[in-house]
Design an enzyme around this catalytic site. Structure first.
Site, PDB file in Angstrom:
ATOM      1  N   TRP A 132       0.811  -1.237   0.000  1.00  0.00           N
ATOM      2  CA  TRP A 132       0.000   0.000   0.000  1.00  0.00           C
ATOM      3  C   TRP A 132       0.827   1.261   0.000  1.00  0.00           C
ATOM      4  O   TRP A 132       0.285   2.355  -0.124  1.00  0.00           O
ATOM      5  CB  TRP A 132      -0.957   0.012   1.190  1.00  0.00           C
ATOM      6  CG  TRP A 132      -0.355  -0.324   2.540  1.00  0.00           C
ATOM      7  CD1 TRP A 132      -0.494  -1.502   3.214  1.00  0.00           C
ATOM      8  CD2 TRP A 132       0.467   0.509   3.387  1.00  0.00           C
ATOM      9  NE1 TRP A 132       0.186  -1.470   4.413  1.00  0.00           N
ATOM     10  CE2 TRP A 132       0.789  -0.233   4.534  1.00  0.00           C
ATOM     11  CE3 TRP A 132       0.972   1.807   3.274  1.00  0.00           C
ATOM     12  CZ2 TRP A 132       1.593   0.265   5.574  1.00  0.00           C
ATOM     13  CZ3 TRP A 132       1.774   2.309   4.296  1.00  0.00           C
ATOM     14  CH2 TRP A 132       2.068   1.541   5.432  1.00  0.00           C
ATOM     15  N   ASN A 133       2.137   1.181   0.160  1.00  0.00           N
ATOM     16  CA  ASN A 133       2.856   2.446   0.401  1.00  0.00           C
ATOM     17  C   ASN A 133       3.065   3.289  -0.852  1.00  0.00           C
ATOM     18  O   ASN A 133       2.989   4.506  -0.803  1.00  0.00           O
ATOM     19  CB  ASN A 133       4.148   2.213   1.173  1.00  0.00           C
ATOM     20  CG  ASN A 133       5.131   1.353   0.441  1.00  0.00           C
ATOM     21  OD1 ASN A 133       4.753   0.416  -0.260  1.00  0.00           O
ATOM     22  ND2 ASN A 133       6.397   1.648   0.574  1.00  0.00           N
ATOM     23  N   LYS A 156      -2.087  -7.947  -8.398  1.00  0.00           N
ATOM     24  CA  LYS A 156      -2.960  -7.745  -7.232  1.00  0.00           C
ATOM     25  C   LYS A 156      -2.445  -6.562  -6.421  1.00  0.00           C
ATOM     26  O   LYS A 156      -1.461  -6.678  -5.687  1.00  0.00           O
ATOM     27  CB  LYS A 156      -2.983  -8.974  -6.322  1.00  0.00           C
ATOM     28  CG  LYS A 156      -4.111  -8.839  -5.296  1.00  0.00           C
ATOM     29  CD  LYS A 156      -3.954  -9.745  -4.099  1.00  0.00           C
ATOM     30  CE  LYS A 156      -3.177  -9.110  -2.971  1.00  0.00           C
ATOM     31  NZ  LYS A 156      -3.767  -7.870  -2.410  1.00  0.00           N
ATOM     32  N   PRO A 157      -3.127  -5.410  -6.535  1.00  0.00           N
ATOM     33  CA  PRO A 157      -2.751  -4.278  -5.682  1.00  0.00           C
ATOM     34  C   PRO A 157      -3.139  -4.562  -4.235  1.00  0.00           C
ATOM     35  O   PRO A 157      -3.890  -5.498  -3.963  1.00  0.00           O
ATOM     36  CB  PRO A 157      -3.578  -3.120  -6.248  1.00  0.00           C
ATOM     37  CG  PRO A 157      -4.087  -3.595  -7.572  1.00  0.00           C
ATOM     38  CD  PRO A 157      -4.207  -5.078  -7.461  1.00  0.00           C
ATOM     39  N   GLY A 204       6.519  -6.222  -0.407  1.00  0.00           N
ATOM     40  CA  GLY A 204       5.762  -6.072   0.834  1.00  0.00           C
ATOM     41  C   GLY A 204       6.633  -6.415   2.026  1.00  0.00           C
ATOM     42  O   GLY A 204       7.868  -6.328   1.966  1.00  0.00           O
ATOM     43  N   SER A 205       5.995  -6.800   3.097  1.00  0.00           N
ATOM     44  CA  SER A 205       6.730  -7.043   4.339  1.00  0.00           C
ATOM     45  C   SER A 205       7.478  -8.372   4.282  1.00  0.00           C
ATOM     46  O   SER A 205       7.117  -9.278   3.517  1.00  0.00           O
ATOM     47  CB  SER A 205       5.744  -7.057   5.515  1.00  0.00           C
ATOM     48  OG  SER A 205       4.846  -8.133   5.360  1.00  0.00           O
ATOM     49  N   GLU A 226      10.763  -8.422  -2.797  1.00  0.00           N
ATOM     50  CA  GLU A 226      11.305  -7.096  -2.438  1.00  0.00           C
ATOM     51  C   GLU A 226      10.660  -6.730  -1.121  1.00  0.00           C
ATOM     52  O   GLU A 226       9.461  -6.431  -1.071  1.00  0.00           O
ATOM     53  CB  GLU A 226      10.959  -6.061  -3.516  1.00  0.00           C
ATOM     54  CG  GLU A 226      11.483  -6.399  -4.903  1.00  0.00           C
ATOM     55  CD  GLU A 226      12.955  -6.087  -5.072  1.00  0.00           C
ATOM     56  OE1 GLU A 226      13.543  -5.449  -4.175  1.00  0.00           O
ATOM     57  OE2 GLU A 226      13.518  -6.486  -6.101  1.00  0.00           O
ATOM     58  N   LEU A 227      11.435  -6.753  -0.027  1.00  0.00           N
ATOM     59  CA  LEU A 227      10.836  -6.745   1.314  1.00  0.00           C
ATOM     60  C   LEU A 227      11.242  -5.515   2.123  1.00  0.00           C
ATOM     61  O   LEU A 227      11.592  -4.483   1.563  1.00  0.00           O
ATOM     62  CB  LEU A 227      11.213  -8.052   2.017  1.00  0.00           C
ATOM     63  CG  LEU A 227      10.927  -9.322   1.188  1.00  0.00           C
ATOM     64  CD1 LEU A 227      11.448 -10.561   1.885  1.00  0.00           C
ATOM     65  CD2 LEU A 227       9.452  -9.452   0.867  1.00  0.00           C
ATOM     66  N   CYS A 260      10.200   1.795   1.653  1.00  0.00           N
ATOM     67  CA  CYS A 260      11.128   0.734   2.074  1.00  0.00           C
ATOM     68  C   CYS A 260      12.544   1.266   2.228  1.00  0.00           C
ATOM     69  O   CYS A 260      13.289   0.829   3.083  1.00  0.00           O
ATOM     70  CB  CYS A 260      11.078  -0.429   1.092  1.00  0.00           C
ATOM     71  SG  CYS A 260      11.456   0.061  -0.596  1.00  0.00           S
ATOM     72  N   GLU A 358      11.719  -2.703  11.359  1.00  0.00           N
ATOM     73  CA  GLU A 358      11.368  -1.673  10.393  1.00  0.00           C
ATOM     74  C   GLU A 358      10.368  -0.711  11.041  1.00  0.00           C
ATOM     75  O   GLU A 358       9.431  -1.153  11.710  1.00  0.00           O
ATOM     76  CB  GLU A 358      10.745  -2.313   9.152  1.00  0.00           C
ATOM     77  CG  GLU A 358      10.515  -1.325   8.038  1.00  0.00           C
ATOM     78  CD  GLU A 358       9.984  -1.978   6.769  1.00  0.00           C
ATOM     79  OE1 GLU A 358       9.092  -2.840   6.877  1.00  0.00           O
ATOM     80  OE2 GLU A 358      10.470  -1.636   5.682  1.00  0.00           O
TER      81      GLU A 358
HETATM   82  P1  NAD Z   1       2.160  -6.683   3.305  1.00  0.00           P
HETATM   83  O1  NAD Z   1       3.204  -7.716   3.316  1.00  0.00           O
HETATM   84  O2  NAD Z   1       1.248  -6.567   4.460  1.00  0.00           O
HETATM   85  O3  NAD Z   1       1.210  -6.819   2.028  1.00  0.00           O
HETATM   86  C1  NAD Z   1       1.711  -6.789   0.714  1.00  0.00           C
HETATM   87  C2  NAD Z   1       0.733  -7.482  -0.204  1.00  0.00           C
HETATM   88  O4  NAD Z   1       0.668  -8.868   0.115  1.00  0.00           O
HETATM   89  C3  NAD Z   1      -0.698  -6.970  -0.152  1.00  0.00           C
HETATM   90  O5  NAD Z   1      -1.198  -6.896  -1.471  1.00  0.00           O
HETATM   91  C4  NAD Z   1      -1.415  -8.056   0.637  1.00  0.00           C
HETATM   92  O6  NAD Z   1      -2.788  -8.159   0.319  1.00  0.00           O
HETATM   93  C5  NAD Z   1      -0.686  -9.284   0.179  1.00  0.00           C
HETATM   94  N1  NAD Z   1      -0.750 -10.427   1.094  1.00  0.00           N
HETATM   95  C6  NAD Z   1      -0.925 -10.409   2.439  1.00  0.00           C
HETATM   96  N2  NAD Z   1      -0.860 -11.661   2.936  1.00  0.00           N
HETATM   97  C7  NAD Z   1      -0.631 -12.486   1.890  1.00  0.00           C
HETATM   98  C8  NAD Z   1      -0.471 -13.897   1.766  1.00  0.00           C
HETATM   99  N3  NAD Z   1      -0.505 -14.706   2.843  1.00  0.00           N
HETATM  100  N4  NAD Z   1      -0.258 -14.424   0.537  1.00  0.00           N
HETATM  101  C9  NAD Z   1      -0.178 -13.623  -0.557  1.00  0.00           C
HETATM  102  N5  NAD Z   1      -0.338 -12.276  -0.500  1.00  0.00           N
HETATM  103  C10 NAD Z   1      -0.567 -11.716   0.716  1.00  0.00           C
HETATM  104  O7  NAD Z   1       2.959  -5.314   3.060  1.00  0.00           O
HETATM  105  P2  NAD Z   1       2.420  -3.840   3.203  1.00  0.00           P
HETATM  106  O8  NAD Z   1       2.200  -3.591   4.668  1.00  0.00           O
HETATM  107  O9  NAD Z   1       1.317  -3.619   2.238  1.00  0.00           O
HETATM  108  O10 NAD Z   1       3.667  -2.967   2.690  1.00  0.00           O
HETATM  109  C11 NAD Z   1       4.664  -2.471   3.529  1.00  0.00           C
HETATM  110  C12 NAD Z   1       5.910  -3.318   3.433  1.00  0.00           C
HETATM  111  O11 NAD Z   1       6.363  -3.370   2.082  1.00  0.00           O
HETATM  112  C13 NAD Z   1       7.074  -2.773   4.226  1.00  0.00           C
HETATM  113  O12 NAD Z   1       7.706  -3.826   4.916  1.00  0.00           O
HETATM  114  C14 NAD Z   1       8.007  -2.238   3.158  1.00  0.00           C
HETATM  115  O13 NAD Z   1       9.361  -2.172   3.519  1.00  0.00           O
HETATM  116  C15 NAD Z   1       7.767  -3.185   2.044  1.00  0.00           C
HETATM  117  N6  NAD Z   1       8.180  -2.604   0.768  1.00  0.00           N
HETATM  118  C16 NAD Z   1       9.308  -3.083   0.149  1.00  0.00           C
HETATM  119  C17 NAD Z   1       9.744  -2.513  -1.041  1.00  0.00           C
HETATM  120  C18 NAD Z   1      10.992  -2.999  -1.749  1.00  0.00           C
HETATM  121  O14 NAD Z   1      11.177  -2.675  -2.917  1.00  0.00           O
HETATM  122  N7  NAD Z   1      11.850  -3.760  -1.105  1.00  0.00           N
HETATM  123  C19 NAD Z   1       9.029  -1.454  -1.593  1.00  0.00           C
HETATM  124  C20 NAD Z   1       7.900  -0.994  -0.920  1.00  0.00           C
HETATM  125  C21 NAD Z   1       7.479  -1.592   0.254  1.00  0.00           C
END
Ligand code: NAD
Length: 472
Positions: A132-133, A156-157, A204-205, A226-227, A260, A358
């Protein structure tokens, strides 16, 4: 499903989550369309991607308006949409040259009489799961090079920030040849997407990244992750303290620190620590939140309320363990939105949550060091390894330290440059990611499968070559 407005706290947007059948139908439709898309060749695909960028540019107002509601930030949303369009144009212009430069052979093998030709074909269906960021950029950052490579793409956004998809669907309707589609929903939809695709990119995370990697492993498909990050910035004694304070502040608080690559730990040499911290605090005090006027100020509300609670918990933990709050420090609930002014912490120690986990907020914990060796050791003392930054009196001095930092990308004489530079190949380390770089040429070539055409130019071996009794 409902989405919340981060400025008001109201759940004022409703959207339909994709059912399992709908996801399967989308995937089947994209799979059907993919061979014709790949057959267009790099130039044909680049032409259509350019049309996609033009259509998106014409819809900038609509996309940025929905993004502004979802993220609670105006200027950053416009910059984000421009960045997403730039990403499409960059791949559309780089893609054909990159295809032309692929090593196809024929070339001689080490095996006598054999020559090798390499054929390249795209993974048919690519899937992306985005956070979401930066909803628009991160939903398309890998999908666009995948499309350029010849894949179809299912995206999937995040369910936290879904509003931009409506105007994007209107954009896609103008480019019907482009095999790109969105599916909507949360974790279950993410898992269903993995079931359908041949290659998954996740942003994501770290915790969710592990679940995605597990699901991809069960399916035996590649997963690029990419976490999260805990990026350090080292500021050496020769750096100008006021300049360094300005760079550190911007690199840490842009987009309310919800990036991130935000700088989340600062290590400053004791020789310049006092003027640096004074300048940092003075700079922080000049930064305004965008409340009550969304068109004034610098940093908006937190997008996701649990994140605000987590940031406050980290600040409280630091204070309980002896840190001093030099500015900010308290999340404010204003008309339903949650805001935090730039928060500078001194007297921090490595055991504090704010130094280990983080943060994803506008928080700058400052550590003072005496020896550069000690600063490097502390900067590397993290499970993450996304990126890092060095500020010094000269580029040469900063460059001499860069390789010693254990992270995928190092910004020199600036901070968080990976948010602005799309063509610097880098691989995250530790729990910050897995897989080839999304930046640079591998951003596209990773989606190509090599097929070896092994040509026998001499005589094939007869079975008698394997007859027993003739060894030696
Ligand atoms: P998140 O991990 O909560 O969610 C990311 C996505 O994963 C969402 O679309 C969510 O619906 C989906 N998701 C959740 N559970 C899932 C599952 N069990 N199986 C498959 N998909 C699932 O992350 P967030 O809170 O939306 O984003 C913030 C995180 O993203 C931070 O940790 C940040 O550092 C990271 N991030 C990393 C980068 C990078 O390039 N390394 C860039 C931006 C953000």
């Amino acid at each position: 499903m409902k989405a919340r407005n981060p400025r008001t706290g109201q759940e004022d947007y409703e959207f339909a989550a994709s059912s399992r059948d709908e996801i399967a139908a989308q995937a089947a439709r994209l799979r059907d369309a993919q061979p014709a898309w790949e057959a267009l060749g790099p130039d044909g695909r680049a032409t259509i991607l350019m049309r996609f960028a033009d259509a998106m540019e014409a819809a900038t107002q609509q996309i940025a308006t929905t993004l502004t509601i979802d993220t609670g930030r105006g200027a950053v949303s416009w910059i984000e949409v421009q960045g997403a369009i730039g990403n499409i144009r960059r791949w559309a212009s780089r893609g054909p040259d990159l295809f032309a430069s692929l090593d196809r052979g024929p070339k001689a093998s080490a095996t006598p009489g054999v020559e090798i030709v390499t054929d390249y074909s795209a993974f048919p269906l690519f899937g992306a799961i985005a956070p979401w960021n930066f909803p628009v950029i991160l939903s398309h950052i890998d999908a666009v090079p995948a499309l350029m490579a010849g894949c179809a793409a299912l995206v999937k956004p995040s369910e936290i920030t879904p509003r931009f998809v409506e105007p994007m669907r209107d954009v896609l309707a103008q480019v019907p040849e482009l095999p790109l589609a969105y599916v909507m929903g949360g974790a279950d939809v993410g898992q269903a997407l993995i079931e359908e695709v041949d290659y998954v990119c996740f942003t994501g995370s770290t915790a969710t990244g592990r679940k995605v990697a597990e699901a991809a492993a069960r399916k035996l498909i590649p997963a690029n992750l990419e976490l999260g990050g805990k990026d350090p910035m080292i500021i050496t004694a020769s750096a100008d303290p006021e300049w360094a304070a300005g760079v550190a502040l911007r690199s840490s608080i842009v987009a309310t620190g919800q990036a991130c690559q935000s700088i989340e730990r600062i290590y400053v040499d004791s020789d310049i620590a006092e003027p640096f911290i004074d300048a940092l605090v003075a700079g922080a005090e000049k930064v305004d939140i965008t409340h009550p006027d969304p068109n004034a100020g610098h940093i908006g509300p937190f997008i996701f309320p649990p994140q605000a609670a987590k940031v406050q918990e980290q600040i409280d933990d630091a204070v309980a363990k002896g840190a001093e709050v030099r500015s900010g420090g308290t999340v404010e609930d204003l008309d339903g939105g949650q805001y935090l002014r730039p928060t500078i912490l001194t007297g921090v120690t490595p055991d504090m949550l704010v130094m280990r986990e983080e943060t994803f907020g506008p928080v700058l914990p400052v550590t003072i060091y005496d020896e550069i060796e000690n600063a490097i050791a502390q900067a590397n003392d993290t499970e993450y390894g996304l990126s890092a930054a060095i500020l010094a009196g000269s580029l040469e001095e900063a460059a001499s330290l860069a390789s010693r930092l254990d992270a995928g990308a190092i910004s020199l004489q600036d901070g968080a440059l990976t948010s602005m530079v799309g063509d610097a190949a880098n691989q995250s380390r530790g729990t910050s990611g897995l897989g080839p770089s999304r930046m640079g040429d591998t951003g596209m070539t990773r989606f190509l499968r090599e097929q070896a055409h092994i040509r026998q130019t001499g005589q094939p071996l007869p079975i008698d070559a394997y007859r027993e009794g003739q060894a030696g």
